[in-house]
Structures are given as C-alpha cells and as structure tokens.
Design an enzyme around this catalytic site. Structure first.
Site, PDB file in Angstrom:
ATOM      1  N   HIS A 121       3.198  10.184   6.609  1.00 37.74           N
ATOM      2  CA  HIS A 121       2.350   9.350   5.615  1.00 37.74           C
ATOM      3  C   HIS A 121       1.987   8.060   5.854  1.00 37.74           C
ATOM      4  CE1 HIS A 121       0.148   8.952   1.331  1.00 37.74           C
ATOM      5  NE2 HIS A 121       0.798   9.900   1.001  1.00 37.74           N
ATOM      6  N   ASP A 165       0.351  -5.432   3.737  1.00 37.73           N
ATOM      7  CA  ASP A 165      -0.024  -6.290   3.267  1.00 37.73           C
ATOM      8  C   ASP A 165       0.480  -7.897   3.960  1.00 37.73           C
ATOM      9  OD1 ASP A 165      -2.237  -5.718   0.585  1.00 37.73           O
ATOM     10  OD2 ASP A 165      -0.742  -5.199  -0.003  1.00 37.73           O
ATOM     11  N   SER A 171      -4.745  -2.547   2.432  1.00 35.68           N
ATOM     12  CA  SER A 171      -3.923  -2.090   3.032  1.00 35.68           C
ATOM     13  C   SER A 171      -3.719  -1.041   3.746  1.00 35.68           C
ATOM     14  CB  SER A 171      -2.535  -2.582   2.529  1.00 35.68           C
ATOM     15  OG  SER A 171      -2.259  -2.071   1.359  1.00 35.68           O
ATOM     16  N   HIS A 172      -4.084   0.480   2.834  1.00 40.93           N
ATOM     17  CA  HIS A 172      -4.487   1.788   3.293  1.00 40.93           C
ATOM     18  C   HIS A 172      -6.524   1.446   3.916  1.00 40.93           C
ATOM     19  CE1 HIS A 172      -0.647   0.319   2.046  1.00 40.93           C
ATOM     20  NE2 HIS A 172      -0.155   1.513   3.254  1.00 40.93           N
ATOM     21  N   ARG A 199      -6.591  -5.532 -18.910  1.00 33.88           N
ATOM     22  CA  ARG A 199      -6.170  -5.111 -17.539  1.00 33.88           C
ATOM     23  C   ARG A 199      -5.550  -4.077 -16.763  1.00 33.88           C
ATOM     24  NH1 ARG A 199      -5.727  -3.866 -12.009  1.00 33.88           N
ATOM     25  NH2 ARG A 199      -5.910  -5.080 -10.227  1.00 33.88           N
TER      26      ARG A 199
HETATM   27  P1  NDP Z   1      -0.307  -3.117  -6.246  1.00 35.83           P
HETATM   28  O1  NDP Z   1       0.672  -4.436  -6.443  1.00 35.83           O
HETATM   29  O2  NDP Z   1      -1.446  -4.228  -5.442  1.00 35.83           O
HETATM   30  O3  NDP Z   1      -0.744  -2.434  -7.155  1.00 35.83           O
HETATM   31  C1  NDP Z   1      -0.047  -1.578  -7.726  1.00 35.83           C
HETATM   32  C2  NDP Z   1      -0.314  -1.160  -8.854  1.00 35.83           C
HETATM   33  O4  NDP Z   1      -0.631  -1.903  -9.813  1.00 35.83           O
HETATM   34  C3  NDP Z   1      -1.792  -0.872  -8.988  1.00 35.83           C
HETATM   35  O5  NDP Z   1      -2.034   0.965  -9.276  1.00 35.83           O
HETATM   36  C4  NDP Z   1      -2.817  -1.499  -9.255  1.00 35.83           C
HETATM   37  O6  NDP Z   1      -3.935  -1.237 -10.191  1.00 35.83           O
HETATM   38  C5  NDP Z   1      -1.296  -2.379 -10.474  1.00 35.83           C
HETATM   39  N1  NDP Z   1      -1.737  -3.399 -10.762  1.00 35.83           N
HETATM   40  C6  NDP Z   1      -1.913  -4.913 -10.234  1.00 35.83           C
HETATM   41  N2  NDP Z   1      -2.808  -5.625 -10.666  1.00 35.83           N
HETATM   42  C7  NDP Z   1      -2.783  -5.603 -11.693  1.00 35.83           C
HETATM   43  C8  NDP Z   1      -2.416  -6.168 -13.004  1.00 35.83           C
HETATM   44  N3  NDP Z   1      -2.645  -7.680 -13.249  1.00 35.83           N
HETATM   45  N4  NDP Z   1      -2.306  -6.390 -14.426  1.00 35.83           N
HETATM   46  C9  NDP Z   1      -1.877  -4.285 -14.383  1.00 35.83           C
HETATM   47  N5  NDP Z   1      -2.049  -3.825 -13.958  1.00 35.83           N
HETATM   48  C10 NDP Z   1      -2.168  -4.477 -11.974  1.00 35.83           C
HETATM   49  O7  NDP Z   1       0.533  -2.420  -5.088  1.00 35.83           O
HETATM   50  P2  NDP Z   1       1.234  -2.830  -3.726  1.00 35.83           P
HETATM   51  O8  NDP Z   1       1.034  -3.674  -2.932  1.00 35.83           O
HETATM   52  O9  NDP Z   1       2.380  -2.487  -4.523  1.00 35.83           O
HETATM   53  O10 NDP Z   1       1.028  -1.096  -2.520  1.00 35.83           O
HETATM   54  C11 NDP Z   1      -0.261  -1.191  -1.879  1.00 35.83           C
HETATM   55  C12 NDP Z   1      -0.280   0.571  -2.040  1.00 35.83           C
HETATM   56  O11 NDP Z   1       0.147   0.520  -0.640  1.00 35.83           O
HETATM   57  C13 NDP Z   1      -0.295   1.186  -2.535  1.00 35.83           C
HETATM   58  O12 NDP Z   1      -1.480   2.388  -2.246  1.00 35.83           O
HETATM   59  C14 NDP Z   1       0.609   2.122  -2.405  1.00 35.83           C
HETATM   60  O13 NDP Z   1       0.891   3.710  -2.220  1.00 35.83           O
HETATM   61  C15 NDP Z   1       0.552   2.140  -0.721  1.00 35.83           C
HETATM   62  N6  NDP Z   1       2.063   1.687   0.040  1.00 35.83           N
HETATM   63  C16 NDP Z   1       2.220   3.670   0.987  1.00 35.83           C
HETATM   64  C17 NDP Z   1       2.955   3.653   1.528  1.00 35.83           C
HETATM   65  C18 NDP Z   1       3.361   4.489   2.239  1.00 35.83           C
HETATM   66  O14 NDP Z   1       4.557   5.034   2.538  1.00 35.83           O
HETATM   67  N7  NDP Z   1       2.286   5.584   2.886  1.00 35.83           N
HETATM   68  C19 NDP Z   1       4.652   2.670   1.757  1.00 35.83           C
HETATM   69  C20 NDP Z   1       3.927   1.394   0.706  1.00 35.83           C
HETATM   70  C21 NDP Z   1       3.032   1.356  -0.278  1.00 35.83           C
HETATM   71  P3  NDP Z   1      -5.467  -1.954  -9.271  1.00 35.83           P
HETATM   72  O15 NDP Z   1      -5.053   0.159  -7.882  1.00 35.83           O
HETATM   73  O16 NDP Z   1      -6.339  -1.045 -10.051  1.00 35.83           O
HETATM   74  O17 NDP Z   1      -5.353  -2.936  -8.441  1.00 35.83           O
HETATM   75  O1  PYC Z   2       2.065  -0.652   3.834  1.00 35.66           O
HETATM   76  O2  PYC Z   2       4.729  -0.312   3.429  1.00 35.66           O
HETATM   77  C1  PYC Z   2       3.647  -0.343   3.563  1.00 35.66           C
HETATM   78  C2  PYC Z   2       3.358   1.128   4.572  1.00 35.66           C
HETATM   79  C3  PYC Z   2       4.194   1.721   4.579  1.00 35.66           C
HETATM   80  C4  PYC Z   2       4.113   3.115   6.010  1.00 35.66           C
HETATM   81  C5  PYC Z   2       2.023   3.248   5.084  1.00 35.66           C
HETATM   82  N1  PYC Z   2       1.793   1.997   4.578  1.00 35.66           N
END
Ligand code: NDP
Ligand code: PYC
Length: 335
Positions: A119, A187, A46-47, A302
């Site tokens: 960001h 996502d 997603s990023h 994991r």
């Molecule tokens: P996920 O739900 O995919 O994963 C969250 C965390 O949980 C990760 O560290 C992941 O590890 C871990 N994880 C996932 N599945 C398991 C499991 N079964 N057991 C143990 N650990 C697990 O992430 P999100 O969808 O919440 O976020 C995705 C990305 O979006 C992030 O990088 C976040 O920073 C980014 N984001 C950025 C924003 C912004 O404003 N810039 C806003 C919102 C989100 P692993 O990485 O190894 O899969």
């Molecule tokens: O995936 O939620 C998100 C997000 C917001 C800003 C950048 N990524």
C-alpha cells in the site's frame, strides 16, 4: 512553480498508460491510476503523482508483482481474506469488494483482511466509497519501520494510517484519514525536497536526538508517533490488525535491501464495514449531520474531509492541479 490543469479523466488515462508501460497488468494499472489521480485531484499531495517515481522504481526492482492476481477467500460469515499475491492492496480490495459488501449487508458487519500486499497510497479512497453507499467503514494499513514507539529509541512501527468514513445526510461522507506518526513519511520527503524544516517534536536523528531537519529523519533517523503514548498505542493496534490478524508482515519484518529502488511497504490492510441500519435505526446519516452541526456550533468550522472536497470541486470545475514540471515528467514516461 507554474501550475497546469488536466481534466480528471485525462489524468487517469495518462497514469494508466504509465503503469501499463512500466510493469503492471491492465487491471492493476486502471486501479492504481484512478487511486493516484483521485489523491492528486483532492490535494492529497503526499500520495498523488508525487508517488509515481516510487511506484516505478519499485516495479523496476522486482519487489512487487504488478501482474498479481488477488485470491479472495470466503473464510467465515463476516470474514473475507484476500491474498494480494505480492501485488498492490487496492486491486486486492477491488477483487473482494462485492463479497465484503454482501456480507456487511447480510450480517450487519464484515471485514476484509488483505495480506501479502503493498500500500503506497492515501487510505481515504479505500473507505469513502462504502460511506457513499450508506455504510460505515474503517481501514488501517501498516507500512515500514520508521516510527519510534513511545519512550523507545529504535524505529519499529510504520506511519500506520487509520481512515474512517460515515454517511452524512445531505453531504459527502464524513471522512478522516490520518497517519499515526506525527507526520506522514511522504510529507517529510516533500519538506526535504523543498528545503523546509519540520515542526519540533516530529522526528529524531540517527542518534535518537530530536531534530527538525527532514534530511536527518530520512537518513538514519525516525519519526515520533502523534500524541506520545496515545498515538503509539494506536500504531501498535494497526500493526496487530493490519499485519498479525491478516497474515501480513509487521512494518519491521520485511527486508527490501535486496531490491534497490523498492519503496512500497510489503505488509497488510484491514477493513471493517458496518451497516448502520442494524444499529440504532435507519437515521444514522442524519445523526452524523446532527453531530457535525453540533461540532460546528461548538466552534469547529472545518471538518475532516472538507479541504479535500473543496479541492475536488475546484478540480471538477478547472481540472486537476499539477505542477508543470510534474506533467512534463509524466508525459515523458509514455513518449
Ligand atoms: P493530515 O494530518 O493532513 O490530515 C489528517 C486528517 O485530519 C484528514 O482527514 C484531514 O482532512 C483532517 N484535518 C486536517 N487539518 C484539520 C483541521 N484543522 N481540522 C479538522 N480536520 C483536519 O494527514 P496525514 O499527514 O496524517 O496523512 C496524509 C496521508 O498520508 C493520508 O492520506 C494517509 O492515508 C497517507 N499515509 C499513507 C500511508 C500508507 O502506508 N499507505 C502511511 C501514512 C500515511 P482533509 O483530508 O480534508 O485535509
Ligand atoms: O507517507 O508515511 C507515508 C507512507 C508510507 C507508505 C506510503 N506512504
């Protein structure tokens, strides 16, 4: 979709050329390209390059300054502030990084408050390097109003991720990086593009009714926090720490309607870095490993970060995985 493979350095170089050509300075291009290529390499779908159209439409809209020069302020023994100058957060972090490290090593703890920043990326690249140097790091960033607080009806919070990294003896750092919404906004966009439904309990439509349709979430609807009032409280904390404390905007405060194409939230970011040698002793990384082993013995096979490190190792052997169409699109941006 057929898959292409590109060596990491070539992807960084391609993305650097794209950012440069589409409105950033050389310095900003280098930082954003490395960040985005790292996300693609680690399978942070997603990023990774998925975000390039959003970066470019934002730069074209004039919403963000791709040439901004961050201003670093030494506010207190443990407090570094950075005004990103309406530029991206990652170059601001880079600009204040050495001072933050000096302060964390000297005082045992230090923070960096970035404001006036955008960001649009994964958060783990902001913390993992500190843990690789033996430090503990915690980061949070707020985004744009698209999450309804627990019990509410109106989007107010951003998807507000929190990322944490700790050194782990004999292994890559232990890192988690998670949105405080039930799902990242990126996502939801991917689900909409692929015609997939969302799981129940992730989103609401424009009338506040539950929906699994990503299009309805994106068009007037909103997301829910993860874990009900608990995720909502964490999201509230991120708003306070990343915006109120830094001097950045809350997720509901900025208005980008005058900049069609703008996608990057204009907010703030907070990083806290701790030297664990000032804590219980110098064996923090071994203690992390003990905990991981105990979690593993308890049945958690994991750990957070495992999937990324696996994809990183695969990319190092085979090259970074990209959809053929995406690679063609990227190359077309610099032709
Ligand atoms: P996920 O739900 O995919 O994963 C969250 C965390 O949980 C990760 O560290 C992941 O590890 C871990 N994880 C996932 N599945 C398991 C499991 N079964 N057991 C143990 N650990 C697990 O992430 P999100 O969808 O919440 O976020 C995705 C990305 O979006 C992030 O990088 C976040 O920073 C980014 N984001 C950025 C924003 C912004 O404003 N810039 C806003 C919102 C989100 P692993 O990485 O190894 O899969
Ligand atoms: O995936 O939620 C998100 C997000 C917001 C800003 C950048 N990524």
């Amino acid at each position: 979709m057929p898959e292409a493979r590109l060596p990491f350095d070539q992807l960084v170089s391609l993305l650097t050329s794209i950012f440069r050509k589409h409105g950033t300075s050389d310095a900003v291009a280098a930082v954003l390209a490395h960040n985005c290529a790292s996300a693609q390499r680690d399978g942070s779908d997603s990023h990774g390059v998925f975000r390039i159209p959003g970066y470019l439409s934002t730069l074209a809209s004039g919403w963000v300054d791709g040439h901004a020069r961050p201003e670093v302020e030494d506010r207190a023994p443990g407090f570094v502030a950075v005004d990103a100058g309406n530029g991206f957060a990652q170059p601001a972090l880079e600009a204040g990084r050495e001072l933050l490290l000096d302060k964390a090593r000297h005082n045992g703890i230090a923070l960096m408050a970035i404001r006036n920043s955008h960001h649009f990326a994964a958060l783990w690249p902001d913390v993992e390097p500190f843990a690789s140097e033996g430090l503990v790091a915690l980061a949070m960033v707020n985004s744009m109003a698209c999450v309804v607080p627990a019990g509410g009806r109106k989007p107010l919070f951003g998807t507000n991720p929190i990322s944490f990294a700790a050194p782990r003896a004999g292994h890559e750092p232990l890192v988690f990086d998670l949105a405080t919404s039930a799902i990242a906004h990126g996502d939801v966009q991917i689900a909409a593009k692929e015609g997939k439904k969302l799981p129940e309990g992730y989103g609401v439509d424009a009338d506040g009714n539950p929906t699994c349709d990503p299009e309805k979430v994106l068009n007037g609807g909103a997301l829910l926090p993860f874990g009900g009032y608990k995720g909502s409280a964490l999201s509230m904390m991120v708003e306070l720490m990343a915006a109120a404390l830094t001097g950045g905007n809350f997720s509901f405060e900025f208005d980008w309607s005058g900049h069609p194409g703008a996608k990057t939230p204009w907010t703030g970011e907070l990083l806290i870095v701790i030297d664990p040698a000032c804590g219980a002793g110098s064996d923090f990384a071994e203690r992390t490993e003990t905990l991981v082993q105990a979690m593993s013995d308890a049945g958690q096979q994991r750990q957070p970060g495992d999937r990324r490190y696996r994809q990183r190792a695969e990319a190092q052997r085979l090259g970074v995985a990209l959809k053929e169409d995406d690679l063609t699109y990227l190359r077309g941006l610099v032709d």
